[in-house]
Write an enzyme that holds these catalytic residues in place. Structure first.
Site, PDB file in Angstrom:
ATOM      1  N   TRP A   1     -11.823  -4.678  -3.819  1.00 59.81           N
ATOM      2  CA  TRP A   1     -10.203  -4.238  -3.240  1.00 59.81           C
ATOM      3  C   TRP A   1      -9.264  -4.530  -4.956  1.00 59.81           C
ATOM      4  CZ3 TRP A   1      -6.250  -8.548  -2.770  1.00 59.81           C
ATOM      5  CH2 TRP A   1      -5.324  -8.672  -2.021  1.00 59.81           C
TER       6      TRP A   1
ATOM      7  N   HIS B   1     -13.412  -4.170   9.314  1.00 60.39           N
ATOM      8  CA  HIS B   1     -12.337  -3.980   9.180  1.00 60.39           C
ATOM      9  C   HIS B   1     -11.350  -3.317   8.746  1.00 60.39           C
ATOM     10  CE1 HIS B   1      -8.137  -6.280   6.749  1.00 60.39           C
ATOM     11  NE2 HIS B   1      -8.822  -4.739   5.323  1.00 60.39           N
TER      12      HIS B   1
ATOM     13  N   ASP C   1     -15.145  -8.195  11.123  1.00 59.41           N
ATOM     14  CA  ASP C   1     -14.011  -8.325  10.245  1.00 59.41           C
ATOM     15  C   ASP C   1     -14.361  -9.500   8.948  1.00 59.41           C
ATOM     16  OD1 ASP C   1     -11.697  -7.503   8.681  1.00 59.41           O
ATOM     17  OD2 ASP C   1     -10.713  -9.566  10.388  1.00 59.41           O
TER      18      ASP C   1
ATOM     19  N   SER D   1      -4.179  -7.160   7.865  1.00 58.94           N
ATOM     20  CA  SER D   1      -4.904  -7.738   6.596  1.00 58.94           C
ATOM     21  C   SER D   1      -3.881  -8.185   5.630  1.00 58.94           C
ATOM     22  CB  SER D   1      -5.582  -6.309   6.309  1.00 58.94           C
ATOM     23  OG  SER D   1      -6.645  -6.577   5.075  1.00 58.94           O
ATOM     24  N   TYR D   2      -3.532  -7.534   4.000  1.00 54.17           N
ATOM     25  CA  TYR D   2      -2.535  -8.187   3.896  1.00 54.17           C
ATOM     26  C   TYR D   2      -1.751  -7.874   4.292  1.00 54.17           C
ATOM     27  CZ  TYR D   2      -0.441  -8.962  -0.594  1.00 54.17           C
ATOM     28  OH  TYR D   2       0.707 -10.357  -1.265  1.00 54.17           O
TER      29      TYR D   2
ATOM     30  N   TYR E   1       0.876  -1.019   0.224  1.00 52.42           N
ATOM     31  CA  TYR E   1       0.044  -0.060   0.114  1.00 52.42           C
ATOM     32  C   TYR E   1       0.919   1.107  -0.190  1.00 52.42           C
ATOM     33  CZ  TYR E   1      -3.595  -3.299   1.099  1.00 52.42           C
ATOM     34  OH  TYR E   1      -4.263  -4.958   0.773  1.00 52.42           O
TER      35      TYR E   1
HETATM   36  C1  BEZ Z   1      -6.910  -5.317   3.199  1.00 49.93           C
HETATM   37  O1  BEZ Z   1      -5.433  -5.281   3.230  1.00 49.93           O
HETATM   38  O2  BEZ Z   1      -6.783  -4.334   3.720  1.00 49.93           O
HETATM   39  C2  BEZ Z   1      -7.278  -5.939   2.270  1.00 49.93           C
HETATM   40  C3  BEZ Z   1      -6.702  -7.039   1.595  1.00 49.93           C
HETATM   41  C4  BEZ Z   1      -7.179  -7.966   0.885  1.00 49.93           C
HETATM   42  C5  BEZ Z   1      -8.891  -7.935   0.804  1.00 49.93           C
HETATM   43  C6  BEZ Z   1      -9.721  -6.709   2.225  1.00 49.93           C
HETATM   44  C7  BEZ Z   1      -8.709  -6.178   2.611  1.00 49.93           C
END
Ligand code: BEZ
Length: 596
Positions: free
Chosen positions: A176, A303, A269, A128-129, A53
């Protein structure tokens, strides 16, 4: 590479920042990182974060509060490294989500360990990722990796990430998938000739996500071309749990994990199920005694947006705010214990901390799922008109009679049941995750509602749940969905969603292979995994289960034609029947927690 110096800000260490530090991967591709570490010639344990990101901005880079976290950790005596994943932002190469992170994770961990400022011990953290980059590094077993702190992340990338019950997580795939494609345009355009018209289509698709969700067939959604978003097509083209997904499975490798993880998650989440599975799986089967010392913390969160106790339109009290559990403090204690060898007592504390919604309190536990949970069946009943919240559907512990009339509804994929809250990502504008009032949805005739009488006493449900459904359809393939909600008494009559799930009929026997087409009208058994919650249904409230056949755009629509949904342009109406008799006892199984 540039270097900046910061004063110590009253903390233990004055720190310095190095930017754009190159690291060569085994295939010669260079990835770039920023490093914040104590000044001078000392050696420090390393905390590594690998992100797609933009380490230098956007979601979790310098501009965000997480930069503050990095500074805090560095002043606390860590060398903090944040790296752009392969093919993302400054880093070279082509990004293949998930697949790139195994070897790159290993190589980066070992690079961190070999630096003159490093003690050779490396921890990884992030959500998350950024949690996926931890688990994917961990399955490669880099010898210098010591501990993880993954939050809101999953146990693999098929179930609980891209698919659920065999249905595609369409909202996630498009929002996403589109976001990461758009973020990467500069990279993509560097490596490929892409016509401007194709780029404009992506921008348009993202600007009109609402419209994009409805486009059929999903594989041809405008904007998500193979050149711009190759991974999106890979996700769609692998609708079963095949070797593509197995190569990057975490859940299948829980017994190979050698390092302990402190797992943080939220009940709403999108990755709640994966968070819980990573905790319980590695704790039970981890390859080393250390790995089996993992921890779990679950809050009333979606999330994103963990800052207050408000998740969706339901307020869990001020105790529900993440600040009450001091996540950064927990992270520091965790790494101080594993990377610095500080005996701070974290190993003596109960390994599980969960937020009990409804009661709105935190509670520690010794295991997950809770050993004292009593798996209790609540059976669906009606006189054949359970449609809508005003129908005659009932839910009770009484077993079904021999001849209760089935309930019926029409599932028209051209008018699917709209998503309202739940375990969602990543369209915050139109589809924020969390607990939302479901009354508008329950007014639809294609939603069956089964409700207990007002409860005579507080009833706690904590743990994973399933709905076992005996149903028939006129279609060769279709979906069934279920949702658990907490119904408040008058005068509010509010209806809070807690968990939901789906099963795609072609995967009723497992997601490894599609089952033969259904025979019209034949009753089949479906088990819908609802995920897990922790909720106190207060005295006077009711427990309700909703049954339908769609939850859109959270999941892609089953076209009811027998064609694979990702390829299907034609959508057809199906007649659905739900049975609840002694022979076909449809029910929900709830983990009831005895209360003193
Ligand atoms: C995230 O990094 O926030 C994410 C990655 C894939 C799917 C949903 C969220």
């Amino acid at each position: 590479m540039t270097t900046q110096r910061y004063p110590s800000m009253g903390k233990t260490h004055a720190i310095k920042v190095e930017t754009s530090v190159p690291t060569k991967m085994r295939d010669g591709v260079t990835l770039y990182a920023d490093i914040i570490r104590p000044e001078g010639s000392g050696k420090y344990p390393v905390l590594l974060q690998r992100t797609p990101y933009d380490r230098a901005g956007s979601l979790v880079g310098r501009s965000s509060a997480l930069m503050g976290d990095m500074i805090n950790m560095a002043t606390h005596g860590y060398a903090v490294v944040i790296q752009d994943c392969r093919g993302r932002f400054e880093s070279e190469g082509d990004w293949r989500p998930f697949f790139s992170e195994v070897d790159d994770g290993y190589d980066t961990v070992e690079w961190c360990a070999a630096q003159p400022w490093s003690t050779g011990k490396v921890g990884m953290y992030g959500g998350s990722y950024l949690g996926a980059t931890q688990w994917l590094a961990a399955i490669a077993k880099p010898p210098s990796l010591v501990a993880l702190f993954p939050s809101i992340t999953s146990d693999g990338y098929y179930d609980n990430w891209t698919y659920q019950g065999g249905a595609l997580g369409w909202l996630m795939a498009l929002s996403w998938g589109g976001l990461i494609a758009a973020q990467n345009l500069e990279h993509t355009l560097r490596n490929k000739e892409i016509p401007q018209a194709m780029v404009s289509k992506l921008v348009q698709a993202l600007e009109q996500l609402q419209k994009s969700y409805s486009s059929t067939p999903p594989k041809d959604v405008p904007g998500m071309s193979r050149e711009i978003a190759p991974y999106f097509h890979e996700w769609l083209e692998h609708p079963t749990y095949d070797d593509y997904w197995k190569k990057i499975s975490i859940v299948d490798r829980h017994n190979q994990i050698t390092v302990p993880a402190y797992n943080v998650g939220g009940w709403f989440d999108i990755f709640a199920r994966g968070t819980l599975s990573n905790f319980s799986g590695v704790r039970a089967k981890g390859a080393t005694p250390k790995a089996r010392q993992g921890r779990l913390l679950m809050g009333p969160w979606a999330h994103t947006g963990q800052l207050s106790g408000l998740t969706g339109d339901y307020y869990f009290g001020s105790a529900g705010a993440a600040a009450t559990v001091d996540l950064l403090g927990q992270q520091m204690r965790w790494f101080d214990y594993w990377l610095k060898g500080e005996q701070n007592g974290i190993d003596k504390e109960p390994p599980v901390k969960i937020f009990i919604m409804g009661e709105n309190v935190w509670r520690t536990e010794n295991e997950w799922p809770l050993a004292r949970a009593q798996e209790t069946k609540f059976f669906l009943h009606s006189s054949g008109r359970a449609n809508t919240l005003n129908g005659d559907g009932m839910l009770s512990r009484d077993a079904n009679g021999a001849s209760e009339s089935p309930d019926a509804f029409l599932y028209d994929p051209r008018n699917p049941v709209p998503t309202k809250g739940g375990e969602l990502c990543c369209d915050l504008l139109f589809f924020p995750g969390g607990s939302y009032d479901q009354r508008a949805i329950e007014a639809r005739p294609d939603v069956l509602c089964y409700t207990t009488p007002p409860l005579a006493e507080d009833t706690e449900v904590t743990g994973p749940m399933t709905v076992t459904l005996y149903a028939a359809t006129s279609a060769p393939d279709t979906d069934f969905t279920a949702k658990l909600v907490d119904v408040c008494p008058a005068p509010d009559h509010c209806v809070h969603s807690l968990v939901d799930g789906i099963i795609r009929a072609r995967y009723r026997n497992g997601t490894g292979r599609a089952a033969p087409p259904l025979k019209s009208g034949q009753v089949e058994k479906y088990v819908i995994e609802l995920g897990a919650t922790s909720n106190l249904f207060k005295k006077g409230h009711s427990i309700r289960v909703e049954i339908s056949s769609s939850n859109f755009p959270r999941f892609d629509r089953n076209p009811n034609t027998g064609e694979e949904p990702w390829k299907a342009a034609e959508l057809r109406t199906a007649t659905q029947m739900v049975f609840h008799t002694a022979e076909h006892p449809s029910h929900i199984t709830l983990p009831i927690i005895p209360r003193k």
